[in-house]
Design an enzyme around this catalytic site. Structure first.
Site, mmCIF file in Angstrom:
data_model
loop_
_atom_site.group_PDB
_atom_site.id
_atom_site.type_symbol
_atom_site.label_atom_id
_atom_site.label_comp_id
_atom_site.label_asym_id
_atom_site.label_seq_id
_atom_site.Cartn_x
_atom_site.Cartn_y
_atom_site.Cartn_z
ATOM 1 N N HIS A 38 21.986 -12.159 71.962
ATOM 2 C CA HIS A 38 20.951 -11.894 72.965
ATOM 3 C C HIS A 38 20.514 -10.428 72.912
ATOM 4 O O HIS A 38 19.326 -10.120 73.034
ATOM 5 C CB HIS A 38 21.456 -12.241 74.372
ATOM 6 N N LYS A 103 27.185 -22.677 81.563
ATOM 7 C CA LYS A 103 27.981 -23.078 82.726
ATOM 8 C C LYS A 103 27.946 -21.946 83.740
ATOM 9 O O LYS A 103 27.832 -20.768 83.377
ATOM 10 C CB LYS A 103 29.413 -23.439 82.340
#
Length: 176
Positions: A38, A103
């Site tokens: 990222h 999650k």
């Protein structure tokens, strides 16, 4: 709550229909990306550099698959905690990302960006990485190979079970 069987290419189209708590059985192309990847993707976006894949209408799975045992495309491939990517997520959503899989809860800024970009956040079952791997039919490293398990991979899902956690109308399973 409803269940939708969707291809990853349909998530942008279906985002306005999906509601927090709905089930999605997902097939199609999904890209892995975690913290280090990222950071590099954000740097490329900020500098006009080349991206490892087209963000427009793409789906990112916050996962780092383990090496594949005999007969499988990947080893264990469970979700990682999504909040670690929150600092980068609005930028990726603003550049076309349609959905994220991970999650845990997302920040208020990410939830607002999901709404603004008509995207969706889906949760996979944590602790079930070995089971999840059975729904992944192909895995190819496409960028940042030096990051090892955190390299960007192109996965092909087949009937991967997910839950809509944050929808583009502001629904959020974590704030019920």
């Amino acid at each position: 709550m409803k269940t939708y069987e969707l291809d990853s290419s349909q998530l942008r189209e279906y985002a306005p229909i999906l509601k927090a708590g709905d089930r999605v059985v997902l097939s199609g192309v999904v890209y892995t990306s975690r913290d280090a990847a990222h950071k590099r993707i954000a740097a490329a976006l900020n500098s006009g550099g080349e991206l490892p894949f087209d963000l427009k209408d793409s789906v990112i799975y916050y996962a780092g698959p383990t090496p594949a045992p005999e007969g499988l495309a990947v080893g264990a491939c469970g979700p990682t905690t999504s909040g670690r990517m929150d600092v980068f997520t609005p930028l990726l959503l603003d550049n076309g990302l349609a959905a994220m899989i991970g999650k845990g809860e997302r920040s208020g800024e990410v939830c607002a960006s999901i709404i603004n970009n008509k995207a969706v956040y889906l949760c996979a079952i944590g602790g079930a990485g070995a089971l999840a791997s059975k729904c992944i039919k192909q895995c190819d490293v496409i960028a940042y190979e030096d990051l090892g398990c955190e390299s960007v991979k192109r996965l092909v899902f087949k009937d991967f079970p997910l839950t809509v956690a944050v929808d583009c109308s502001g629904g959020n399973v974590f704030s019920r």
